[in-house]
Design a protein around this motif. Structure first.
Motif, short mmCIF file in Angstrom:
data_model
loop_
_atom_site.label_atom_id
_atom_site.label_comp_id
_atom_site.label_asym_id
_atom_site.label_seq_id
_atom_site.Cartn_x
_atom_site.Cartn_y
_atom_site.Cartn_z
N ARG A 39 0.85 -1.18 0.00
CA ARG A 39 0.00 0.00 0.00
C ARG A 39 0.89 1.24 0.00
O ARG A 39 1.93 1.25 0.64
CB ARG A 39 -0.90 0.03 1.24
CG ARG A 39 -1.99 -1.00 1.24
CD ARG A 39 -2.94 -0.74 2.40
NE ARG A 39 -4.12 -1.57 2.31
CZ ARG A 39 -4.24 -2.77 2.83
NH1 ARG A 39 -3.25 -3.30 3.49
NH2 ARG A 39 -5.36 -3.45 2.70
N SER A 42 -0.86 7.14 0.65
CA SER A 42 -2.20 7.68 0.32
C SER A 42 -3.28 6.63 0.53
O SER A 42 -4.37 6.93 1.05
CB SER A 42 -2.24 8.16 -1.13
OG SER A 42 -1.39 9.25 -1.31
N GLN A 43 -3.01 5.39 0.13
CA GLN A 43 -3.99 4.32 0.31
C GLN A 43 -4.21 4.03 1.79
O GLN A 43 -5.34 3.76 2.21
CB GLN A 43 -3.53 3.05 -0.41
CG GLN A 43 -3.52 3.19 -1.91
CD GLN A 43 -2.84 2.01 -2.60
OE1 GLN A 43 -1.88 1.46 -2.08
NE2 GLN A 43 -3.33 1.65 -3.77
N VAL A 45 -3.87 6.20 4.32
CA VAL A 45 -4.61 7.31 4.90
C VAL A 45 -6.07 7.28 4.47
O VAL A 45 -6.98 7.51 5.27
CB VAL A 45 -3.94 8.66 4.54
CG1 VAL A 45 -4.83 9.84 4.91
CG2 VAL A 45 -2.59 8.78 5.22
N ASP A 46 -6.33 6.98 3.18
CA ASP A 46 -7.70 6.96 2.66
C ASP A 46 -8.53 5.83 3.23
O ASP A 46 -9.71 6.00 3.52
CB ASP A 46 -7.69 6.86 1.13
CG ASP A 46 -7.17 8.12 0.46
OD1 ASP A 46 -7.11 9.17 1.14
OD2 ASP A 46 -6.81 8.05 -0.73
N ALA A 47 -7.94 4.66 3.36
CA ALA A 47 -8.67 3.48 3.86
C ALA A 47 -7.76 2.71 4.80
O ALA A 47 -7.09 1.76 4.39
CB ALA A 47 -9.12 2.59 2.70
N ALA A 83 0.37 12.07 0.62
CA ALA A 83 0.04 11.79 2.01
C ALA A 83 1.27 11.24 2.71
O ALA A 83 2.20 10.73 2.07
CB ALA A 83 -1.11 10.78 2.11
N GLN A 139 0.88 9.38 -8.18
CA GLN A 139 0.70 10.70 -7.56
C GLN A 139 1.26 11.82 -8.43
O GLN A 139 1.07 12.99 -8.13
CB GLN A 139 1.38 10.72 -6.19
CG GLN A 139 0.82 9.74 -5.21
CD GLN A 139 -0.64 9.97 -4.94
OE1 GLN A 139 -1.10 11.11 -4.88
NE2 GLN A 139 -1.40 8.90 -4.78
#
Length: 151
Positions: A39, A42-43, A45-47, A83, A139
């Motif tokens: 992961r 960003s992944q 932090v998002d989920a 992120a 990104q």
């Protein structure tokens, strides 16, 4: 005689099907802890993944974030440009580990901190793990290494 052969054939097919299902189940059971998904920050932090899931995270060590704690504990942030995630690691870091460098860590995300059990750093000045390159490209912040002309 035909009935006996037909029954025997059905029994063999049934035993083969049960054996195949059992073998598939055993392989899946054996691999349950051996597969670590990658992961990007960003992944994460998002989920956020559940605290009991072991996975790999990768990106660049954020400049100015590396803090040496008590003993061998190191705290830093890993980023993909969009992120950042706090990382805590206890142990000896690879020689090439440093701020602004690519890294991949294995561990669990507990209380908004990635608790790493293993840290991998790049091999040389141009190496970066494929997963990290893909996440940085996604990104839009990936810059390919510059060739210095030496061969």
């Amino acid at each position: 005689m035909k009935g006996l052969k037909k029954r025997r054939r059905i029994q063999i097919i049934a035993i083969a099907a049960v054996s195949l299902a059992l073998a598939t189940g055993l392989v899946g059971y054996a691999m349950r802890d051996g597969i670590n998904f990658f992961r990007s920050p960003s992944q994460v932090v998002d989920a956020p993944p559940p605290p009991n899931e072991t996975f790999r995270i990768g990106g660049l060590v954020e400049d100015g974030s590396l803090v040496r704690g008590q003993g061998e504990t190191i705290i830093f942030r890993v980023t993909d440009g969009a992120a950042s995630v706090d990382v805590r690691y206890t142990g000896v870091l690879p020689d090439l580990f440093g701020e602004g460098e690519g890294m991949v860590g294995t561990g669990k995300y507990i209380n908004n901190v990635f608790e790493a059990t293993e840290i991998l750093a790049k091999h040389d000045e141009t190496y970066m793990p494929k997963e990290v390159i893909d996440a940085l490209k996604e990104q839009g912040v990936y810059e390919p290494p510059k060739s210095d002309g030496a061969s």
